[in-house]
Scaffold this active site. Structure first.
Site, PDB file in Angstrom:
ATOM      1  CE1 TYR A   1      -2.957   3.229   0.744  1.00  9.44           C
ATOM      2  CE2 TYR A   1      -1.734   3.413   2.803  1.00  9.44           C
ATOM      3  CZ  TYR A   1      -2.600   3.958   1.874  1.00  9.44           C
ATOM      4  OH  TYR A   1      -3.107   5.218   2.065  1.00  9.44           O
TER       5      TYR A   1
HETATM    6  P1  NAD Z   1     -11.612   5.125   1.390  1.00  8.44           P
HETATM    7  O1  NAD Z   1     -11.338   3.692   1.098  1.00  8.44           O
HETATM    8  O2  NAD Z   1     -12.770   5.462   2.257  1.00  8.44           O
HETATM    9  O3  NAD Z   1     -11.742   5.967   0.037  1.00  8.44           O
HETATM   10  C1  NAD Z   1     -11.131   5.589  -1.168  1.00  8.44           C
HETATM   11  C2  NAD Z   1     -12.207   5.576  -2.239  1.00  8.44           C
HETATM   12  O4  NAD Z   1     -11.605   5.218  -3.490  1.00  8.44           O
HETATM   13  C3  NAD Z   1     -13.309   4.536  -1.975  1.00  8.44           C
HETATM   14  O5  NAD Z   1     -14.574   5.164  -2.082  1.00  8.44           O
HETATM   15  C4  NAD Z   1     -13.095   3.480  -3.060  1.00  8.44           C
HETATM   16  O6  NAD Z   1     -14.328   2.866  -3.449  1.00  8.44           O
HETATM   17  C5  NAD Z   1     -12.466   4.303  -4.159  1.00  8.44           C
HETATM   18  N1  NAD Z   1     -11.648   3.511  -5.092  1.00  8.44           N
HETATM   19  C6  NAD Z   1     -10.693   2.577  -4.808  1.00  8.44           C
HETATM   20  N2  NAD Z   1     -10.165   2.096  -5.937  1.00  8.44           N
HETATM   21  C7  NAD Z   1     -10.776   2.740  -6.957  1.00  8.44           C
HETATM   22  C8  NAD Z   1     -10.661   2.672  -8.368  1.00  8.44           C
HETATM   23  N3  NAD Z   1      -9.795   1.840  -8.964  1.00  8.44           N
HETATM   24  N4  NAD Z   1     -11.456   3.481  -9.108  1.00  8.44           N
HETATM   25  C9  NAD Z   1     -12.347   4.332  -8.533  1.00  8.44           C
HETATM   26  N5  NAD Z   1     -12.490   4.426  -7.206  1.00  8.44           N
HETATM   27  C10 NAD Z   1     -11.721   3.648  -6.428  1.00  8.44           C
HETATM   28  O7  NAD Z   1     -10.258   5.726   2.013  1.00  8.44           O
HETATM   29  P2  NAD Z   1      -9.959   7.175   2.631  1.00  8.44           P
HETATM   30  O8  NAD Z   1      -9.460   6.944   4.002  1.00  8.44           O
HETATM   31  O9  NAD Z   1     -11.070   8.107   2.404  1.00  8.44           O
HETATM   32  O10 NAD Z   1      -8.709   7.598   1.742  1.00  8.44           O
HETATM   33  C11 NAD Z   1      -8.824   8.525   0.663  1.00  8.44           C
HETATM   34  C12 NAD Z   1      -7.430   8.760   0.096  1.00  8.44           C
HETATM   35  O11 NAD Z   1      -6.586   9.317   1.116  1.00  8.44           O
HETATM   36  C13 NAD Z   1      -6.747   7.494  -0.390  1.00  8.44           C
HETATM   37  O12 NAD Z   1      -6.031   7.814  -1.556  1.00  8.44           O
HETATM   38  C14 NAD Z   1      -5.789   7.154   0.728  1.00  8.44           C
HETATM   39  O13 NAD Z   1      -4.657   6.452   0.257  1.00  8.44           O
HETATM   40  C15 NAD Z   1      -5.413   8.546   1.225  1.00  8.44           C
HETATM   41  N6  NAD Z   1      -4.973   8.537   2.622  1.00  8.44           N
HETATM   42  C16 NAD Z   1      -5.843   8.229   3.631  1.00  8.44           C
HETATM   43  C17 NAD Z   1      -5.383   8.244   4.951  1.00  8.44           C
HETATM   44  C18 NAD Z   1      -6.306   7.924   6.106  1.00  8.44           C
HETATM   45  O14 NAD Z   1      -5.825   7.939   7.254  1.00  8.44           O
HETATM   46  N7  NAD Z   1      -7.574   7.658   5.896  1.00  8.44           N
HETATM   47  C19 NAD Z   1      -4.041   8.543   5.230  1.00  8.44           C
HETATM   48  C20 NAD Z   1      -3.184   8.818   4.167  1.00  8.44           C
HETATM   49  C21 NAD Z   1      -3.662   8.848   2.864  1.00  8.44           C
END
Ligand code: NAD
Length: 331
Positions: free
Chosen positions: A144
């Site tokens: 990841y």
């Molecule tokens: P989440 O899983 O709730 O949101 C990610 C969204 O992307 C989901 O709705 C999923 O259905 C969608 N998705 C995944 N693969 C896809 C694809 N191939 N095509 C279209 N949609 C797709 O996660 P989140 O916590 O809201 O994270 C959002 C972003 O922030 C991500 O990129 C994650 O890596 C980044 N991030 C999150 C955190 C955290 O603590 N939550 C920390 C660092 C970075």
């Protein structure tokens, strides 16, 4: 202004969509609903400035038409869990690396004005120094983290080569209502809150003295909007809370109760703590929600977490088998 939010049906994305609509933007969401859900957008589903399209970002044909006339792309779509990334690296590369490439190509062809990338602090792995600055060595510990970092490299490269306006924000442990609500074992709040709701023991990893930089979701949204409205380009910026808090403190803030200790996992730092001096200096952004207040808000949204699995020592041991198997030290 027209904004396109990939991953807009996810945890952070849905909060961003609500905010963009409040501020009178036209918003297009692209999400394949692999982890997100239309339920996350319930409060805005009837909004006439919102279009929600089910699409996989790694499939150029299905996403391309939606970039036309877009001012800002917020690229949040990604698979975002640790253990599944160890078990299915191919899916993580497709969504997080190839998907980012397709998003950048569509943004370039459509002459989108600016792209913001949701990067992850997991790129720092186990850092030598905390607070950890953007200059720290990159040490992804699992697929990841690697795929998110490769996505960031693509975004920054497109910025340099094709002179696009891009910025990448490295989020540290984002939490808040609707925290990713699918059943995978992972982030601490989605483990502790269902345990609390159902009166089960909170499963503390190690001795609980490890600390995390928990950043409340509205502070992350504010950081994204601040950078999107600034003149910054080609910058990588940490987004954190300005503090680091132990897991034991989180247990106390949740009201204490029964606890049980489970083994520490390989590849995890004892401390995550963002050095946020760069984003403060360049944009004036500052985190506003202290952990005490953020946890208080979460406790008012317990219903968001009530259908999640109630993890026990045994089910966690099973769910994290591959984590120990692959990331543990070789004999
Ligand atoms: P989440 O899983 O709730 O949101 C990610 C969204 O992307 C989901 O709705 C999923 O259905 C969608 N998705 C995944 N693969 C896809 C694809 N191939 N095509 C279209 N949609 C797709 O996660 P989140 O916590 O809201 O994270 C959002 C972003 O922030 C991500 O990129 C994650 O890596 C980044 N991030 C999150 C955190 C955290 O603590 N939550 C920390 C660092 C970075």
């Amino acid at each position: 202004m027209k904004a396109l939010v990939t991953g807009g049906a996810g945890f952070i994305g849905s909060h961003l969509v609500e905010r963009l609509l409040e501020e009178k933007n036209e918003v297009v969401v692209l999400d394949d609903f692999s982890n997100g859900s239309p339920k996350n957008l319930r409060s805005v589903q009837a909004h006439r400035s919102l279009t929600v399209q089910k699409a996989d970002v790694s499939d150029r044909k299905s996403i391309e038409p939606f970039f036309s006339g877009v001012d800002t792309v917020y690229h949040l779509a990604a698979l975002a869990d640790i253990v599944p990334s160890i078990q299915h690296p191919d899916a993580y590369f497709r969504s997080n690396v190839h998907g980012t490439f397709e998003v950048m190509e569509c943004a370039r062809q459509a002459r989108v004005n600016r792209v913001l990338y949701a990067a992850s602090s997991s790129c720092y792995g186990i850092p030598d120094r905390t607070p950890t600055s953007e200059e720290s060595e990159i040490r992804p510990e699992y697929p990841y983290a690697l795929t998110k970092f490769l996505g960031e490299q693509i975004v920054m490269h497109w910025g340099r080569v094709y002179k696009m306006n891009v910025n990448s924000l490295r989020f540290f442990n984002v939490y808040g209502p609707r925290a990713r609500t699918h059943g995978t074992y992972g982030a601490v709040f989605k483990v502790f809150l269902p345990q609390k709701i159902h009166g089960a023991s909170l499963t503390i990893v190690g001795d609980g003295t490890q600390t995390r930089d928990f950043t409340y979701v509205s502070d992350v949204i504010e950081a994204m909007l601040t950078v999107a409205r600034s003149d910054l380009r080609n910058e990588i910026l940490n987004v954190g809370s300005g503090r680091t808090v132990s897991v034991n403190t989180i247990v106390q803030l949740l009201g204490g109760g029964k606890t049980v200790h489970i083994p520490k996992r390989p590849g995890e730092p004892d401390c995550t703590f963002a050095d946020i001096s760069k984003i403060r200096r360049l944009t004036g952004w500052n985190p506003k929600v202290p952990i005490e207040e953020g946890v208080g808000i979460l406790l008012k949204h317990l219903e968001d977490f009530k259908d999640l699995p109630v993890w026990t020592t045994d089910t966690i041991e099973k769910a994290t088998e591959d984590w120990f198997r692959y990331l543990g030290k070789e004999e």
